[in-house]
Design a protein around this motif. Structure first.
Motif, PDB file in Angstrom:
ATOM      1  N   VAL A 237       0.858  -1.181   0.000  1.00 14.15           N
ATOM      2  CA  VAL A 237       0.000   0.000   0.000  1.00 14.15           C
ATOM      3  C   VAL A 237       0.897   1.234   0.000  1.00 14.15           C
ATOM      4  N   LEU A 238       0.492   2.240  -0.758  1.00 17.15           N
ATOM      5  CA  LEU A 238       1.327   3.427  -0.953  1.00 17.15           C
ATOM      6  C   LEU A 238       0.975   4.524   0.047  1.00 17.15           C
ATOM      7  N   THR A 239       0.825   4.145   1.314  1.00 17.72           N
ATOM      8  CA  THR A 239       0.461   5.103   2.361  1.00 17.72           C
ATOM      9  C   THR A 239       1.602   5.364   3.337  1.00 17.72           C
ATOM     10  N   GLY A 240       2.767   4.753   3.085  1.00 18.84           N
ATOM     11  CA  GLY A 240       3.865   4.891   4.034  1.00 18.84           C
ATOM     12  C   GLY A 240       5.169   5.251   3.370  1.00 18.84           C
ATOM     13  N   ILE A 241       6.163   4.374   3.490  1.00 20.02           N
ATOM     14  CA  ILE A 241       7.529   4.676   3.072  1.00 20.02           C
ATOM     15  C   ILE A 241       7.763   4.470   1.575  1.00 20.02           C
ATOM     16  N   SER A 242       7.529   3.276   1.061  1.00 22.34           N
ATOM     17  CA  SER A 242       7.866   2.966  -0.329  1.00 22.34           C
ATOM     18  C   SER A 242       6.879   3.626  -1.300  1.00 22.34           C
ATOM     19  N   ASP A 243       7.411   4.152  -2.397  1.00 24.38           N
ATOM     20  CA  ASP A 243       6.574   4.829  -3.385  1.00 24.38           C
ATOM     21  C   ASP A 243       6.715   4.154  -4.745  1.00 24.38           C
ATOM     22  N   ALA A 244       6.081   4.719  -5.748  1.00 20.10           N
ATOM     23  CA  ALA A 244       6.077   4.109  -7.071  1.00 20.10           C
ATOM     24  C   ALA A 244       7.481   4.034  -7.667  1.00 20.10           C
ATOM     25  N   SER A 245       8.295   5.050  -7.446  1.00 27.03           N
ATOM     26  CA  SER A 245       9.652   5.053  -7.985  1.00 27.03           C
ATOM     27  C   SER A 245      10.468   3.913  -7.385  1.00 27.03           C
ATOM     28  N   GLU A 246      10.353   3.722  -6.080  1.00 27.98           N
ATOM     29  CA  GLU A 246      11.071   2.624  -5.432  1.00 27.98           C
ATOM     30  C   GLU A 246      10.570   1.280  -5.936  1.00 27.98           C
ATOM     31  N   LEU A 247       9.264   1.183  -6.180  1.00 27.44           N
ATOM     32  CA  LEU A 247       8.694  -0.063  -6.696  1.00 27.44           C
ATOM     33  C   LEU A 247       9.288  -0.409  -8.059  1.00 27.44           C
ATOM     34  N   LEU A 248       9.400   0.571  -8.952  1.00 28.05           N
ATOM     35  CA  LEU A 248       9.949   0.297 -10.281  1.00 28.05           C
ATOM     36  C   LEU A 248      11.394  -0.179 -10.207  1.00 28.05           C
ATOM     37  N   ALA A 249      12.133   0.269  -9.197  1.00 24.30           N
ATOM     38  CA  ALA A 249      13.545  -0.096  -9.061  1.00 24.30           C
ATOM     39  C   ALA A 249      13.759  -1.317  -8.172  1.00 24.30           C
ATOM     40  N   ALA A 250      12.683  -1.940  -7.707  1.00 25.59           N
ATOM     41  CA  ALA A 250      12.797  -3.025  -6.736  1.00 25.59           C
ATOM     42  C   ALA A 250      13.476  -4.259  -7.315  1.00 25.59           C
ATOM     43  N   PRO A 251      14.427  -4.841  -6.590  1.00 25.49           N
ATOM     44  CA  PRO A 251      15.009  -6.113  -7.022  1.00 25.49           C
ATOM     45  C   PRO A 251      13.995  -7.239  -6.816  1.00 25.49           C
ATOM     46  N   PRO A 252      14.223  -8.399  -7.400  1.00 23.58           N
ATOM     47  CA  PRO A 252      13.237  -9.482  -7.334  1.00 23.58           C
ATOM     48  C   PRO A 252      12.767  -9.837  -5.930  1.00 23.58           C
ATOM     49  N   GLU A 253      13.656  -9.805  -4.962  1.00 24.92           N
ATOM     50  CA  GLU A 253      13.282 -10.221  -3.598  1.00 24.92           C
ATOM     51  C   GLU A 253      12.413  -9.196  -2.879  1.00 24.92           C
TER      52      GLU A 253
END
Length: 340
Positions: A237-253
């Motif tokens: 859920v995008l109500t806290g720390i991680s945002d869409a930009s971080e999601l796009l850069a997320a490694p597989p784990e």
């Protein structure tokens, strides 16, 4: 693409495990819609649990806090890194052993509750150091911990969250304080108990019995990675720390199963999306640019745009810089916080 067209996400699971900070509340204020969402789960007779890396409150205190916010909760539903750390130490140390506690009073109370003796000085020859977040932790506390670990004490960290959410933005978390000792000692903790280690989620999942558990969190580096390590599906859920930009850069784990703006995604098929989507889906199309970034064009649902971007970014290991190639894409990127 929704979990299954027309089906509610929550109907596929017998237990929903929530992170707290950034999902249910920010510090001491409920996030809009959270009280209603949990109330709806209770009204439907669905099992819930709460797993938090916050070691500044005991399970009973967290339950009281939630209840005071309008989310009825029992201590048995709450799993904290403080309690889990104390239980781990009780398994490893003889009864009455001295443990140097760096953290809040809640962590000291958990250590006492399992039959160990909290101390504050390395001069008392502690067998272990347990370190958790506490707003009053200072240099003197870290100095005692450093001396104790150098003398042979086992070093246990309740968690290594670099930040914690607040209404004013991310603040230093226990991981930042652990980093101070890591620098001083030139090594890391012997054991890290909290997320992303799978212990908290695995314990919660056992309560689901033969059913499936869904983890709901706001952080890719703790909640989502911890869920994946425990073999569980997850909702970011995008109500806290991680945002869409971080999601796009997320490694597989650190890639979630689903994404939604908030907890409405549990009940509304239109408010959640499975990730990754496809390079062309839901009216959107994403490609990799010559510069190694992403380009988005088309029109459609906001979450479908995000799922489409995830598909291309994750497949190509692309830079999460996105160029809009349509007016609708421009609006979507602004809404997702991905515009320049």
């Amino acid at each position: 693409m929704t979990p299954d067209a027309g089906e509610r996400l929550v109907d596929g699971y017998s237990l929903v495990v929530f992170d707290l900070d950034g999902v249910i509340y920010l510090i001491d204020r409920p996030i809009p819609g959270a009280v209603e969402a949990v109330g709806r789960l209770h009204a439907e007779g669905r099992a819930v649990a709460y797993a938090t890396n916050n070691a500044a409150r005991r399970s009973s205190e967290v339950a009281d806090l939630l209840t005071g916010m309008g989310v009825p909760a029992t201590p048995e539903e709450v799993l904290t890194s403080a309690a889990a750390s104390a239980e781990l130490l009780a398994e490893r140390l003889p009864a009455g052993a001295a443990v140097l506690v760096v953290g809040a009073e809640a962590l000291r109370a958990e250590v006492s509750a399992v039959g160990l003796r909290p101390v504050a000085s390395a001069d008392e020859s502690p067998a272990a150091v347990v370190q958790g977040y506490g707003p009053q932790v200072g240099w003197a506390d870290l100095a005692e911990a450093s001396l104790a670990v150098r003398a042979g004490a086992v070093w246990v960290a309740t968690n290594t969250d670099r930040t914690l959410p607040s209404g004013r933005g991310p603040l230093p978390g226990n991981g930042s304080l652990v980093a101070v000792l890591r620098t001083a000692l030139d090594r890391g903790p012997d054991v890290v108990v909290g997320k992303p280690e799978p212990a908290l989620f695995a314990t919660a999942a056992r309560r689901a019995g033969e059913g499936r558990a869904l983890v709901v969190g706001d952080r890719l580096d703790t909640d989502i990675e911890g869920a994946r390590r425990a073999g569980l599906d997850s909702l970011l859920v995008l109500t806290g720390i991680s945002d869409a930009s971080e999601l796009l850069a997320a490694p597989p784990e650190r890639r979630p199963t689903f994404v939604s703006a908030d907890l409405a995604g549990l009940f509304d098929p239109a408010a959640v999306v499975r990730v990754p989507g496809t390079p062309e889906g839901g009216g959107w199309s994403a490609t990799v640019t010559d510069g190694g970034g992403l380009a988005l064009t088309g029109a459609g649902r906001l979450l479908d745009a995000l799922a489409t971007l995830c598909a291309v970014a994750w497949a190509a290991d692309a830079d999460p810089v996105v160029r809009p190639d349509s007016s609708e894409a421009t609006e979507a990127l602004v809404a997702l916080g991905l515009s320049d």
